[in-house]
Design a protein around this motif. Sequence first.
Motif, PDB file in Angstrom:
ATOM      1  N   ASP A 377       0.886  -1.110  -0.086  1.00 53.04           N
ATOM      2  CA  ASP A 377       0.073  -0.058   0.057  1.00 53.04           C
ATOM      3  C   ASP A 377       0.962   1.185  -0.124  1.00 53.04           C
ATOM      4  O   ASP A 377       2.147   1.205   0.448  1.00 53.04           O
ATOM      5  N   ILE A 378       0.207   2.220  -0.491  1.00 50.53           N
ATOM      6  CA  ILE A 378       0.989   3.578  -0.481  1.00 50.53           C
ATOM      7  C   ILE A 378      -0.059   4.899   0.062  1.00 50.53           C
ATOM      8  O   ILE A 378      -1.225   4.508  -0.210  1.00 50.53           O
ATOM      9  N   ALA A 379       0.286   5.678   0.700  1.00 51.79           N
ATOM     10  CA  ALA A 379      -0.353   6.928   1.187  1.00 51.79           C
ATOM     11  C   ALA A 379       0.425   8.087   0.934  1.00 51.79           C
ATOM     12  O   ALA A 379       1.428   8.125   1.264  1.00 51.79           O
ATOM     13  N   TRP A 380      -0.203   9.221   0.220  1.00 50.18           N
ATOM     14  CA  TRP A 380       0.484  10.227  -0.130  1.00 50.18           C
ATOM     15  C   TRP A 380      -0.382  11.450   0.470  1.00 50.18           C
ATOM     16  O   TRP A 380      -1.555  11.698   0.132  1.00 50.18           O
ATOM     17  N   HIS A 381      -0.181  12.090   1.407  1.00 53.59           N
ATOM     18  CA  HIS A 381      -0.862  13.315   1.937  1.00 53.59           C
ATOM     19  C   HIS A 381       0.449  14.626   1.899  1.00 53.59           C
ATOM     20  O   HIS A 381       1.461  14.469   2.348  1.00 53.59           O
ATOM     21  N   HIS A 382      -0.467  15.396   1.291  1.00 50.08           N
ATOM     22  CA  HIS A 382       0.578  16.800   0.962  1.00 50.08           C
ATOM     23  C   HIS A 382      -0.505  18.089   1.005  1.00 50.08           C
ATOM     24  O   HIS A 382      -1.119  18.385  -0.079  1.00 50.08           O
ATOM     25  N   GLY A 383      -0.653  18.674   2.186  1.00 50.85           N
ATOM     26  CA  GLY A 383      -1.167  19.609   2.269  1.00 50.85           C
ATOM     27  C   GLY A 383      -2.981  19.172   2.254  1.00 50.85           C
ATOM     28  O   GLY A 383      -3.394  18.406   2.928  1.00 50.85           O
ATOM     29  N   PRO A 384      -3.558  19.665   1.231  1.00 53.99           N
ATOM     30  CA  PRO A 384      -4.912  19.718   0.858  1.00 53.99           C
ATOM     31  C   PRO A 384      -5.143  18.103   0.065  1.00 53.99           C
ATOM     32  O   PRO A 384      -6.120  17.540   0.066  1.00 53.99           O
ATOM     33  N   ILE A 385      -3.963  17.636  -0.395  1.00 48.02           N
ATOM     34  CA  ILE A 385      -4.140  16.388  -1.309  1.00 48.02           C
ATOM     35  C   ILE A 385      -4.067  15.051  -0.497  1.00 48.02           C
ATOM     36  O   ILE A 385      -3.324  15.076   0.466  1.00 48.02           O
ATOM     37  N   SER A 386      -5.111  14.172  -0.458  1.00 49.76           N
ATOM     38  CA  SER A 386      -5.043  12.846   0.029  1.00 49.76           C
ATOM     39  C   SER A 386      -4.920  11.717  -1.039  1.00 49.76           C
ATOM     40  O   SER A 386      -5.887  11.766  -1.768  1.00 49.76           O
ATOM     41  N   PHE A 387      -4.007  10.830  -1.168  1.00 47.80           N
ATOM     42  CA  PHE A 387      -4.125   9.719  -2.097  1.00 47.80           C
ATOM     43  C   PHE A 387      -3.709   8.561  -1.470  1.00 47.80           C
ATOM     44  O   PHE A 387      -2.490   8.450  -0.804  1.00 47.80           O
ATOM     45  N   VAL A 388      -4.731   7.443  -1.647  1.00 47.12           N
ATOM     46  CA  VAL A 388      -4.302   6.050  -0.933  1.00 47.12           C
ATOM     47  C   VAL A 388      -4.443   5.166  -1.798  1.00 47.12           C
ATOM     48  O   VAL A 388      -5.533   5.122  -2.731  1.00 47.12           O
ATOM     49  N   ALA A 389      -3.669   3.926  -1.934  1.00 45.63           N
ATOM     50  CA  ALA A 389      -3.769   2.972  -2.765  1.00 45.63           C
ATOM     51  C   ALA A 389      -3.286   1.692  -2.337  1.00 45.63           C
ATOM     52  O   ALA A 389      -2.351   1.744  -1.425  1.00 45.63           O
ATOM     53  N   GLU A 390      -3.865   0.489  -2.578  1.00 48.91           N
ATOM     54  CA  GLU A 390      -3.549  -0.799  -1.771  1.00 48.91           C
ATOM     55  C   GLU A 390      -3.859  -1.790  -2.735  1.00 48.91           C
ATOM     56  O   GLU A 390      -5.030  -1.996  -3.514  1.00 48.91           O
ATOM     57  N   VAL A 391      -3.044  -2.863  -2.631  1.00 46.40           N
ATOM     58  CA  VAL A 391      -3.449  -4.064  -3.384  1.00 46.40           C
ATOM     59  C   VAL A 391      -3.171  -5.407  -2.449  1.00 46.40           C
ATOM     60  O   VAL A 391      -2.423  -5.202  -1.596  1.00 46.40           O
ATOM     61  N   GLY A 392      -3.578  -6.293  -2.782  1.00 45.53           N
ATOM     62  CA  GLY A 392      -3.319  -7.508  -1.878  1.00 45.53           C
ATOM     63  C   GLY A 392      -4.093  -8.724  -2.500  1.00 45.53           C
ATOM     64  O   GLY A 392      -4.926  -8.861  -3.381  1.00 45.53           O
ATOM     65  N   GLN A 393      -3.411  -9.833  -1.882  1.00 44.05           N
ATOM     66  CA  GLN A 393      -4.065 -11.306  -2.322  1.00 44.05           C
ATOM     67  C   GLN A 393      -4.246 -12.301  -1.069  1.00 44.05           C
ATOM     68  O   GLN A 393      -3.281 -12.339  -0.227  1.00 44.05           O
ATOM     69  N   SER A 413      -6.154 -25.179  -5.062  1.00 39.58           N
ATOM     70  CA  SER A 413      -6.167 -23.556  -4.345  1.00 39.58           C
ATOM     71  C   SER A 413      -6.904 -22.557  -5.082  1.00 39.58           C
ATOM     72  O   SER A 413      -7.464 -22.759  -6.223  1.00 39.58           O
ATOM     73  N   ILE A 414      -7.252 -21.611  -4.432  1.00 44.48           N
ATOM     74  CA  ILE A 414      -8.034 -20.480  -4.801  1.00 44.48           C
ATOM     75  C   ILE A 414      -7.232 -19.283  -4.330  1.00 44.48           C
ATOM     76  O   ILE A 414      -6.874 -19.180  -3.082  1.00 44.48           O
ATOM     77  N   LYS A 415      -7.267 -18.512  -5.293  1.00 47.27           N
ATOM     78  CA  LYS A 415      -6.495 -16.829  -4.952  1.00 47.27           C
ATOM     79  C   LYS A 415      -7.743 -15.801  -5.206  1.00 47.27           C
ATOM     80  O   LYS A 415      -8.380 -15.743  -6.192  1.00 47.27           O
ATOM     81  N   ASN A 416      -7.539 -14.808  -4.214  1.00 53.51           N
ATOM     82  CA  ASN A 416      -8.596 -13.656  -4.234  1.00 53.51           C
ATOM     83  C   ASN A 416      -7.592 -12.594  -4.291  1.00 53.51           C
ATOM     84  O   ASN A 416      -6.959 -12.176  -3.206  1.00 53.51           O
ATOM     85  N   ASP A 417      -7.817 -11.919  -5.487  1.00 56.73           N
ATOM     86  CA  ASP A 417      -6.896 -10.319  -5.366  1.00 56.73           C
ATOM     87  C   ASP A 417      -8.056  -9.260  -5.168  1.00 56.73           C
ATOM     88  O   ASP A 417      -9.166  -9.153  -5.221  1.00 56.73           O
ATOM     89  N   PHE A 418      -7.450  -8.092  -4.887  1.00 61.87           N
ATOM     90  CA  PHE A 418      -7.931  -7.005  -4.706  1.00 61.87           C
ATOM     91  C   PHE A 418      -7.112  -5.752  -4.865  1.00 61.87           C
ATOM     92  O   PHE A 418      -5.911  -5.732  -4.722  1.00 61.87           O
ATOM     93  N   TRP A 419      -7.631  -4.665  -5.363  1.00 61.06           N
ATOM     94  CA  TRP A 419      -6.927  -3.506  -5.222  1.00 61.06           C
ATOM     95  C   TRP A 419      -7.912  -2.346  -5.280  1.00 61.06           C
ATOM     96  O   TRP A 419      -9.163  -2.412  -5.498  1.00 61.06           O
ATOM     97  N   LEU A 420      -7.480  -1.214  -4.623  1.00 57.51           N
ATOM     98  CA  LEU A 420      -8.335  -0.054  -4.314  1.00 57.51           C
ATOM     99  C   LEU A 420      -7.380   1.377  -4.471  1.00 57.51           C
ATOM    100  O   LEU A 420      -6.237   1.293  -4.203  1.00 57.51           O
ATOM    101  N   VAL A 421      -8.120   2.317  -4.987  1.00 58.59           N
ATOM    102  CA  VAL A 421      -7.574   3.737  -4.747  1.00 58.59           C
ATOM    103  C   VAL A 421      -8.566   4.913  -4.419  1.00 58.59           C
ATOM    104  O   VAL A 421      -9.711   4.786  -4.744  1.00 58.59           O
ATOM    105  N   LYS A 422      -7.903   5.774  -3.464  1.00 60.59           N
ATOM    106  CA  LYS A 422      -9.076   6.678  -3.179  1.00 60.59           C
ATOM    107  C   LYS A 422      -7.978   8.094  -3.302  1.00 60.59           C
ATOM    108  O   LYS A 422      -7.015   8.164  -2.934  1.00 60.59           O
ATOM    109  N   ALA A 423      -8.924   9.023  -3.437  1.00 56.48           N
ATOM    110  CA  ALA A 423      -8.224  10.370  -3.663  1.00 56.48           C
ATOM    111  C   ALA A 423      -9.064  11.577  -3.261  1.00 56.48           C
ATOM    112  O   ALA A 423     -10.377  11.344  -3.562  1.00 56.48           O
TER     113      ALA A 423
END
Length: 529
Positions: A377-393, A413-423
């Motif tokens: 995952d990554i999160a970037w906050h810079h003053g008024p800007i907020s950005f978050v992204a994440e991936v997983g399995q 076997s079974i794999k479940n993947d996800f990803w998300l992004v928010k801004a």
Amino acid sequence: MKKGKILSSGLLMACLFAPEFAHAIRLSGPAEEQYLDINFLMQLWFRHQNISSTNRPNFVNASDRDDVFFRRVRLRFFGSASPWFKFNLVLRDNDFGRDPYDAPFGGQPTHSKRQSNRNTGYFHEFDAILVPSAMMDTKGITFDLHLGYPRVPLGREQFQRAYDNLDLDRTNASLRWAHLAIGDVTGRAFGGYAHIRASNKGSGYSKITLDGFVGAFGGFKNVKNPWDESVVGVSTGTPLCGYTSPNPAIATCLSKARGNSSNNFLYTFRATVQFGEPEGKPAIYNWLYRDTYLGKRKGITLGVSYAFQNKISQHIITDTQGISPGFLGNGAPSNGAGTVNVRIPYLLLPNPIGVSSPTVSDSLLNNKVDMKFYGADIAWHHGPISFVAEVGQVKFSKLLLTDGVNNPYPGRSIKNDFWLVKAGYMINPNAVHKFEPYISYSEYKPQIVQVGSGANARLYGDATNFVGANQLTAGQDRSSLGKIKQVGIGINYYYKSENFRWTLEYTRFDEQRNKINNDAVTLQFQWIF
């Protein structure tokens, strides 16, 4: 009844909308570091959602819903006995007054018991915090231990509070894998973790902070499901082994075979590197990552997570293990088609009580599954800007599957993947009245595994839309398995801080199979005292 709920909620809003709000209640001890803080946290939802007989198999004859309910209610006690010992205790109530049909959470009745047999009013979190670094000179390195029933440090969205989300709520995708990995809908587990933090002397984005988390949490031994305490026999001496009558082919009723033979621990590992202003509150050893910094943080967080749990009884991680019947596409009950009561953690796997062979049934009950989780995952906050992204399995291996005539297929076997992004962007971070438009997007992509062929083919994976008949008919898959997408567009209004927040969001859901119309418009009121 509905009008009364809306009226009472409106009066509550009028009372709470005042120019100033009190701080948490603090009870102080004889020493400066001895105190007890008491907080009340609440989220109230006003929601309209499209919902009809095509939404879910169990929503037959349902109509669109307009509902008012308390999405979350928390009573929090945070105390400090000394610089090296603190504790956090939270009591919970979820979905108080929620319509049972409210989606996307499915058709789970209000206040129904969850997988770990905790109901409303039970412990939401208990965290005893021991801080060895406060008792000795560790040269700027923080070391603390968290024991009890704490939040599991696995992934960003799972680890943060729902009250600190940029958007209306955690994404449906992140909820699904968190439940699969942790084994409880609350995102907490009995056990504990160790945390270590170190940083350099830099300033601005040249300041680097490293965090490491290692945890061990209890497994599924003695896990109970909602129907365990209410199982009755068809006669005083006959246990209930099937939906309407005992299944004579099964030697052991599933209700008597709950839990693992051993407590298979969940081991978690998480590491982050932060550039700029670090996240967390070292003074109270609160390391929860947040999205709502209201323009006050300038920093980047990079995180990775890993977890594993071995020898999980297969029937515990399936959505078809219960006595409750499933529902076919026409709403007719069908033993083993799935259940709306035992739906965490969502996997559709062979149902031991629906098998006519004692050998296969016992094999399904005794089969042990291994699980692994990977995330970044990554999160970037810079003053008024907020950005978050994440991936997983989340990956499940050593599964035992069966086709329509009970032929076994081991080692699958079974794999479940996800990803998300928010801004989000805070329009006026320095004002008393703050406005923050945002957008969020997520995908949850479960793997669907087929065994057998023709009329005997069966499909297994995550029942994102709950389940229909799990079979192929004329070459077409009739199950409701598959990918789900979620888009949220909204705006937050904050009065001074996130302690007083209104959120208006339009949420669009898109299921891969069984296309349905279940979009929602939600107005959330959040109050923290």
